[in-house]
Motif scaffolding. Structure first.
Motif, PDB file in Angstrom:
ATOM      1  N   TYR A  83     -24.950  59.985  12.315  1.00 43.44           N
ATOM      2  CA  TYR A  83     -26.174  59.858  11.527  1.00 43.44           C
ATOM      3  C   TYR A  83     -27.085  58.863  12.214  1.00 43.44           C
ATOM      4  CZ  TYR A  83     -29.224  59.226   7.523  1.00 43.44           C
ATOM      5  OH  TYR A  83     -30.313  59.165   6.698  1.00 43.44           O
ATOM      6  N   PHE A  84     -28.341  59.217  12.266  1.00 43.15           N
ATOM      7  CA  PHE A  84     -29.319  58.333  12.918  1.00 43.15           C
ATOM      8  C   PHE A  84     -30.477  58.086  11.974  1.00 43.15           C
ATOM      9  CE2 PHE A  84     -27.094  61.008  15.878  1.00 43.15           C
ATOM     10  CZ  PHE A  84     -26.579  60.089  16.779  1.00 43.15           C
ATOM     11  N   LEU A  85     -31.247  57.077  12.269  1.00 40.22           N
ATOM     12  CA  LEU A  85     -32.419  56.803  11.447  1.00 40.22           C
ATOM     13  C   LEU A  85     -33.351  58.020  11.500  1.00 40.22           C
ATOM     14  CD1 LEU A  85     -33.008  53.115  12.551  1.00 40.22           C
ATOM     15  CD2 LEU A  85     -32.016  53.918  10.415  1.00 40.22           C
ATOM     16  N   TYR A  88     -35.765  59.570  14.379  1.00 45.34           N
ATOM     17  CA  TYR A  88     -35.716  58.698  15.549  1.00 45.34           C
ATOM     18  C   TYR A  88     -35.326  59.482  16.796  1.00 45.34           C
ATOM     19  CZ  TYR A  88     -36.613  53.968  13.943  1.00 45.34           C
ATOM     20  OH  TYR A  88     -37.219  52.831  13.499  1.00 45.34           O
ATOM     21  N   GLN A  92     -35.695  55.370  20.706  1.00 49.87           N
ATOM     22  CA  GLN A  92     -35.961  54.483  19.570  1.00 49.87           C
ATOM     23  C   GLN A  92     -34.673  53.923  18.984  1.00 49.87           C
ATOM     24  OE1 GLN A  92     -38.206  57.329  17.309  1.00 49.87           O
ATOM     25  NE2 GLN A  92     -40.182  56.359  17.801  1.00 49.87           N
ATOM     26  N   MET A  93     -33.661  54.796  18.909  1.00 49.39           N
ATOM     27  CA  MET A  93     -32.369  54.344  18.410  1.00 49.39           C
ATOM     28  C   MET A  93     -31.821  53.237  19.316  1.00 49.39           C
ATOM     29  SD  MET A  93     -31.385  55.432  15.543  1.00 49.39           S
ATOM     30  CE  MET A  93     -29.881  54.629  15.178  1.00 49.39           C
ATOM     31  N   GLN A  95     -33.513  51.192  21.192  1.00 44.98           N
ATOM     32  CA  GLN A  95     -34.250  49.941  20.969  1.00 44.98           C
ATOM     33  C   GLN A  95     -33.774  49.260  19.693  1.00 44.98           C
ATOM     34  OE1 GLN A  95     -38.104  51.615  21.148  1.00 44.98           O
ATOM     35  NE2 GLN A  95     -38.405  51.112  23.309  1.00 44.98           N
ATOM     36  N   PHE A  96     -33.520  50.099  18.697  1.00 41.35           N
ATOM     37  CA  PHE A  96     -33.049  49.564  17.419  1.00 41.35           C
ATOM     38  C   PHE A  96     -31.715  48.833  17.599  1.00 41.35           C
ATOM     39  CE2 PHE A  96     -30.739  50.244  13.360  1.00 41.35           C
ATOM     40  CZ  PHE A  96     -31.608  49.573  12.512  1.00 41.35           C
ATOM     41  N   TYR A  97     -30.780  49.505  18.242  1.00 39.96           N
ATOM     42  CA  TYR A  97     -29.462  48.878  18.436  1.00 39.96           C
ATOM     43  C   TYR A  97     -29.545  47.665  19.364  1.00 39.96           C
ATOM     44  CZ  TYR A  97     -26.881  52.579  16.031  1.00 39.96           C
ATOM     45  OH  TYR A  97     -26.368  53.403  15.076  1.00 39.96           O
ATOM     46  N   SER A  99     -31.822  45.572  19.516  1.00 40.89           N
ATOM     47  CA  SER A  99     -32.290  44.394  18.789  1.00 40.89           C
ATOM     48  C   SER A  99     -31.219  43.835  17.852  1.00 40.89           C
ATOM     49  CB  SER A  99     -33.533  44.746  17.990  1.00 40.89           C
ATOM     50  OG  SER A  99     -33.171  45.429  16.797  1.00 40.89           O
ATOM     51  N   ILE A 100     -30.190  44.610  17.638  1.00 43.37           N
ATOM     52  CA  ILE A 100     -29.196  44.194  16.653  1.00 43.37           C
ATOM     53  C   ILE A 100     -27.879  43.764  17.291  1.00 43.37           C
ATOM     54  CG2 ILE A 100     -27.705  45.141  14.827  1.00 43.37           C
ATOM     55  CD1 ILE A 100     -30.287  46.694  13.942  1.00 43.37           C
ATOM     56  N   TYR A 101     -27.467  44.467  18.357  1.00 43.11           N
ATOM     57  CA  TYR A 101     -26.191  44.125  18.998  1.00 43.11           C
ATOM     58  C   TYR A 101     -26.455  43.259  20.238  1.00 43.11           C
ATOM     59  CZ  TYR A 101     -23.849  47.445  15.983  1.00 43.11           C
ATOM     60  OH  TYR A 101     -23.336  48.084  14.885  1.00 43.11           O
TER      61      TYR A 101
ATOM     62  N   ASN B   9     -36.192  40.703  12.298  1.00 47.13           N
ATOM     63  CA  ASN B   9     -35.817  41.717  13.262  1.00 47.13           C
ATOM     64  C   ASN B   9     -36.948  42.731  13.370  1.00 47.13           C
ATOM     65  OD1 ASN B   9     -34.828  44.232  14.331  1.00 47.13           O
ATOM     66  ND2 ASN B   9     -32.818  43.269  14.268  1.00 47.13           N
ATOM     67  N   GLU B  11     -37.328  45.427  15.124  1.00 45.21           N
ATOM     68  CA  GLU B  11     -36.983  46.848  15.101  1.00 45.21           C
ATOM     69  C   GLU B  11     -36.725  47.340  13.677  1.00 45.21           C
ATOM     70  OE1 GLU B  11     -36.892  49.322  17.314  1.00 45.21           O
ATOM     71  OE2 GLU B  11     -37.757  48.011  18.840  1.00 45.21           O
ATOM     72  N   GLN B  15     -38.737  50.132  11.711  1.00 47.53           N
ATOM     73  CA  GLN B  15     -38.089  51.265  11.044  1.00 47.53           C
ATOM     74  C   GLN B  15     -38.648  51.428   9.635  1.00 47.53           C
ATOM     75  OE1 GLN B  15     -35.344  51.264   8.456  1.00 47.53           O
ATOM     76  NE2 GLN B  15     -35.558  53.482   8.545  1.00 47.53           N
ATOM     77  N   ARG B  18     -42.105  52.815   9.866  1.00 48.66           N
ATOM     78  CA  ARG B  18     -42.084  54.227  10.235  1.00 48.66           C
ATOM     79  C   ARG B  18     -41.795  55.101   9.025  1.00 48.66           C
ATOM     80  NH1 ARG B  18     -39.008  53.015  15.573  1.00 48.66           N
ATOM     81  NH2 ARG B  18     -40.684  53.150  17.089  1.00 48.66           N
ATOM     82  N   GLN B  90     -24.813  58.585   3.927  1.00 51.95           N
ATOM     83  CA  GLN B  90     -24.706  58.389   5.373  1.00 51.95           C
ATOM     84  C   GLN B  90     -25.547  57.222   5.863  1.00 51.95           C
ATOM     85  OE1 GLN B  90     -25.851  62.437   6.090  1.00 51.95           O
ATOM     86  NE2 GLN B  90     -23.904  62.823   7.134  1.00 51.95           N
ATOM     87  N   LEU B  94     -24.453  53.711   7.605  1.00 51.80           N
ATOM     88  CA  LEU B  94     -25.034  53.253   8.864  1.00 51.80           C
ATOM     89  C   LEU B  94     -25.583  51.830   8.722  1.00 51.80           C
ATOM     90  CD1 LEU B  94     -26.211  53.593  11.737  1.00 51.80           C
ATOM     91  CD2 LEU B  94     -28.213  54.645  10.700  1.00 51.80           C
ATOM     92  N   PRO B  99     -24.322  44.726  12.097  1.00 52.74           N
ATOM     93  CA  PRO B  99     -24.049  43.298  11.890  1.00 52.74           C
ATOM     94  C   PRO B  99     -25.256  42.570  11.300  1.00 52.74           C
ATOM     95  CG  PRO B  99     -24.437  43.738  14.202  1.00 52.74           C
ATOM     96  CD  PRO B  99     -24.506  45.049  13.510  1.00 52.74           C
TER      97      PRO B  99
END
Lengths: 300, 656
Positions: A83-85, A88, A92-93, A95-97, A99-101, B9, B11, B15, B18, B90, B94, B99
């Motif tokens: 599942y993705f945003l 996206y 883009q996904m 870039q999203f990850y 920024s988080i990981y 954050n 991003e 989101q 968007r 879902q 996600l 984290p």
């Protein structure tokens, strides 16, 4: 190292996981096997820190995982249906990850994208299921997780991609000592990559084993005698199962190969064969009565 | 290696933008069309047509319906779409596998939402300022009106939005979130109405209207919003609304932290709330059912009970279906039975063995008492305009008379409860102020005719007349003008502005009212000319100019104004009288028909007789004869009534 200690999870209408207890060593690939509705997904989501256990504890390197960003930064979870945003693209996904990981590796991402030949500017939901799963793998591995949690990850992939993905996983495990928790309803699917196997049935972990140890420890023995069967000898063996086919005894015996051979050869059998078991057979015999109940999940 | 961790954050915010900025854009265009563009349409026309526009009370004046719709819909829509990620399994998985702690997720979503909500308002405000400056609209509104509009819109939007967020935490289904948000927002007002209405049905004399007219609209931001074009938002309400916004915010975080991710797609996310939801719905539908059937069946008690039962059953099973997500819930009877038993006990408790219904305060306890026909007393003039509140009665004898009336109404409970609504029914509202500071209020619908003898001594007492007629409460100095408004062909409205005249007229009216009998008050009210006294800014006093007001009549006659302001015998060419002994109101067409077909019609042309009929005819509710007055001027006729008591002898003799 992941420790699941007597974890129970109750949903409104049933208890999905009951006092589950597993432990996964760093750098190992742990396969969680169970039929549909056995509690695999629930247990996986508990380990991924999505669900909170009702009872028991889950720790990763000694720290509770739930709502613990420090732990979760080192983990990545791929659900059974990737599942993705919404709307996206892969880019883009990414870039999203990123920024988080904090461990995100752009280099790794670019290599993977190139090797899978993914169009990163295309919206992910327009890809086929199989492609979506590959993209999920690319993104997951780019975060360079210490723990990767995969729910039925190989479903829907063709043999070539399956092989490719397995290789990637094994590569990360060997290079970075990544730990993988992977689930499947099919034992055969995981046989070649897992080093540990846990079987879950009706919310309970029935058995947890290291594969190498298992394979070397359990044997199928076919033996026939002219006269009396030397019961006293048989009793000294650790027999899980016996069957008589005509004058031939068929036993499943636990123990070291040499010891078993020596004992039986001393009784002068007419026929003596010592054969290895398939993984499925091992589990079925190991689990005794429960084994038959879940036989179908092994041989699908 | 220390990682650079920023609280924000980018991003994540991206989101959110968007996925939900379309709502913000929609809001912007809605406001743009409702305000600046509307202003351009109005004020850039020809000079003459601009002249027709008055200064506005507030910017809510412009396309208020659109503004209202946006304020009610946009914040809820935004909260639903923002927290869609919680309600879809879902995406919930996600977002919660990342984290990022829940507080952080929450703050990102809510604060981004607030910004998306406020930005369109601010942008539009700037555009309005531009339009205001470019077209010099200062004669219609000022910059501070823009400030008020921005502030009010933001306060209401934020409250509605935060309620939506709060409900998002409680439920696991987006549609349920939308519906429950509106229910929550209407809950305080709706519940108050429901409970008071039902108490009125259950307790004879419960003064529902007395409680309900008090700022009921402010109990819900939605109903409050509907009034914004008319009345300004009060400071105390701003504070209250901001406080509730804050409260919803805090409770939302607390609930979010406790929420289970797996409750996505459950109607109610928290197990413990499910029984509250179930029995809450049952209770509400029970009250609605009772109210509906009582209302449709003319306040019938049996039908109300039927409504309670039907309402409870429907509510109970609907709530169960929602919770179980299944039609098959009809085997669940136990909860309903327990609920029924509890409600039965509550009902007995409310009835309190008649203590409430039978309570008339003792004479010695009472400091003063108000007896009026409307429970709308002491209204805030800022919100409702000027309304007159009568004084209380303090004379012992009057208090005793009021008590006697009250006691008799209670004694007749069975009769009163069964009387159908008719023209003789009136509201009797009692408000006792006791010596110990307590207040006892009761409200009844009673039939005038039954209690005539009990009302009469009270209404004829000087104290009551002075307390409840506004004419005794005004000062001639403050009167801007007084009109005597004639009624009929060739009659005029005669205005008086000279202080001496005003003083004299008011004095005469007071004197005339003080000698008026109770019967005449009723009999003559509603006929003839009117008196209108204007005291400035929405404050008018209206009186009937009754034929019994001899003092005023003489005063006008002396100044040769009587003929202009009232119908005099000389205006009338003839009167036709027929007998019509009907207790109820009659349709005029039926009367015309009756006169045409009747053989027994008395026609009067003699001026003396005309005068006698004219002074004695009333618009009374009890009538025996109908008199049709034909005027000399124009093809005009008027209908009045005569009762047995007021009918002249020659009329009675004719119909004997």
């Amino acid at each position: 190292m992941i420790e699941v200690q007597k974890v129970s999870k109750v949903f409104d209408r049933y208890e999905a996981v009951q006092e589950a207890q597993i432990s996964i060593q760093k750098g190992s690939i742990y396969g969680l096997i169970g039929s549909n509705g056995a509690g695999k997904t629930t247990l996986i989501k508990l380990v991924a820190g999505i669900y909170q256990p009702d009872l028991g504890r889950i720790t990763i390197d000694g720290q509770d995982n739930f709502e613990n960003t420090k732990v979760k930064k080192k983990m990545f979870y791929i659900p059974d249906h990737p599942y993705f945003l919404t709307h996206y693209t892969t880019l883009q996904m990414a870039q999203f990850y990123r920024s988080i990981y904090p461990n995100w590796s752009q280099e790794r991402y670019e290599t993977l994208v190139a090797s899978f030949k993914v169009n990163v500017k295309k919206k992910i939901h327009t890809f086929s299921k199989g492609w979506q799963r590959q993209i999920a793998f690319i993104l997951a591995l780019s975060t360079r997780p210490e723990v990767l949690i995969l729910d039925e990850p190989l479903d829907g992939l063709d043999a070539v991609v399956r092989k490719k993905v397995k290789n990637l996983l094994i590569q990360d495990v060997s290079e970075r000592e990544m730990t993988i928790l992977i689930s499947s309803h099919n034992l055969r699917e995981l046989e070649d990559i897992c080093d540990h196997i846990g079987i879950i049935h009706r919310g309970k972990i029935l058995i947890e084993k290291e594969l190498d140890e298992l394979k070397s420890d359990i044997h199928k023995v076919q033996v026939a005698y002219k006269g009396e069967v030397p019961e006293h000898v048989i009793k000294r063996l650790s027999v899980l199962h016996t069957e008589k086919r005509g004058s031939v005894f068929l036993c499943i015996v636990k123990g070291k190969e040499e010891e078993i051979s020596e004992l039986i050869l001393n009784t002068n059998p007419v026929i003596f064969d010592l054969l290895p078991l398939t993984l499925e057979e091992i589990f079925i015999y190991e689990m005794g009565d429960n084994g038959y109940a879940i036989e179908n999940i092994m041989v699908e | 290696m220390p990682l650079k961790t920023s609280w924000l954050n980018k991003e994540l915010i991206l989101q959110i933008i968007r996925s939900t900025s379309w709502i913000s854009i929609l809001y912007f265009f809605g406001l743009l069309f409702a305000l600046p563009i509307r202003m351009l349409m109005m004020y850039t026309a020809e000079e003459e047509s601009i002249a027709q526009y008055n200064p506005v009370n507030s910017l809510f004046h412009y396309e208020f319906v659109i503004q209202l719709g946006l304020t009610i819909i946009i914040p809820v829509l935004l909260s639903v779409f923002l927290f869609r990620y919680l309600q879809v399994k879902q995406s919930a998985d996600l977002m919660h596998s990342l984290p990022i702690r829940r507080e952080k997720l929450f703050h990102h979503y809510v604060l981004s939402g607030i910004i998306l909500l406020i930005l369109p308002i601010i942008f539009v405000a700037f555009i309005i300022m531009g339009v205001h400056a470019a077209f010099n609209l200062s004669s219609f509104f000022h910059l501070k009106d823009i400030g008020y509009w921005v502030g009010t819109t933001i306060v209401l939007d934020l409250l509605i939005f935060s309620a939506g967020v709060f409900v998002a935490m409680i439920t696991g289904i987006s549609a349920v979130q939308g519906v429950l948000t509106y229910i929550l927002l209407l809950f305080p007002a709706g519940m108050t109405v429901l409970i008071f209405y039902n108490l009125q049905m259950l307790l004879f004399g419960f003064p529902t209207d007395f409680y309900l007219h008090r700022n009921l609209e402010t109990l819900s931001p939605l109903t409050y919003a509907t009034l914004l074009d008319g009345r300004p938002l009060q400071k105390i309400d701003v504070i209250l609304y901001l406080f509730f916004t804050f409260l919803f915010y805090v409770f939302s975080i607390l609930l979010y932290k406790k929420r289970k991710v797996e409750s996505a797609s459950e109607a109610i996310a928290f197990t413990k709330l499910r029984s509250i939801f179930k029995y809450g719905v049952t209770f509400c539908t029970m009250l609605v059912g009772g109210m509906y059937f009582a209302e449709v069946q003319n306040e019938s008690f049996d039908w109300m009970i039927f409504g309670y039962i039907v309402g409870s059953i429907i509510g109970y099973y609907i709530a169960n279906m929602l919770l179980e997500k299944s039609w098959r819930v009809f085997h669940k009877l136990k909860g309903l039975v327990i609920y029924g038993v509890v409600i039965a006990f509550v009902y007995i408790g409310i009835q309190g063995f008649g203590f409430y219904e039978n309570n008339v305060p003792e004479q010695s306890e009472i400091k003063k008492v108000y007896l009026t026909d409307s429970p709308r007393m002491n209204l805030d003039p800022k919100l409702y305009g000027y309304t007159f509140t009568p004084d209380a009665l303090q004379e012992k004898s009057n208090i005793e008379l009021v008590r006697k009336l009250h006691q008799q109404i209670i004694n007749d409970k069975k009769i009163n409860a069964q009387l159908p609504e008719n023209e003789f029914m009136r509201t009797a509202f009692f408000l006792y102020e006791l010596e110990n500071g307590k207040i006892v209020t009761r409200q009844y619908r009673v039939d005038d005719r039954i209690y005539e003898q009990l009302f009469k001594p009270i209404y004829e007492s000087t104290e009551y007349k002075m307390a409840s007629n506004e004419i005794f409460h005004i000062d001639a100095d403050e009167v801007e003008y007084l009109n005597i408004i004639g009624n009929g062909p060739g009659k005029w409205t005669v205005p008086f502005r000279i202080e001496k005249d005003l003083k004299e007229i008011i004095e005469l009216l007071r004197a005339d009212i003080l000698v008026e009998s109770y019967e005449d008050q009723n009999y003559y009210s509603g006929r003839g000319s009117n008196i209108e006294i204007f005291l400035g800014k929405d404050h008018y006093v209206y009186l009937d100019f009754k034929p019994t007001y001899k003092g005023l009549e003489k005063w006008l006659k002396d100044r040769e104004l009587l003929n202009q302001t009232t119908i005099v015998p000389e205006d009338i060419s003839s009167i036709k009288i027929i007998e019509w002994d009907s207790k109820e109101m009659t349709h005029p067409d039926l009367i015309e028909e009756k006169i045409e077909n009747s053989t027994e019609v008395l026609e009067i042309k003699d001026i003396k007789q005309i005068k006698e009929v004219l002074t004695n005819a009333g618009w009374g509710r009890t009538h025996h004869y109908i008199a049709i007055f034909h005027f000399k001027e124009g093809n005009y006729s008027e209908r009045l009534y005569l009762d047995e008591e007021h009918a002249p002898e020659f009329v009675k003799a004719f119909f004997k």
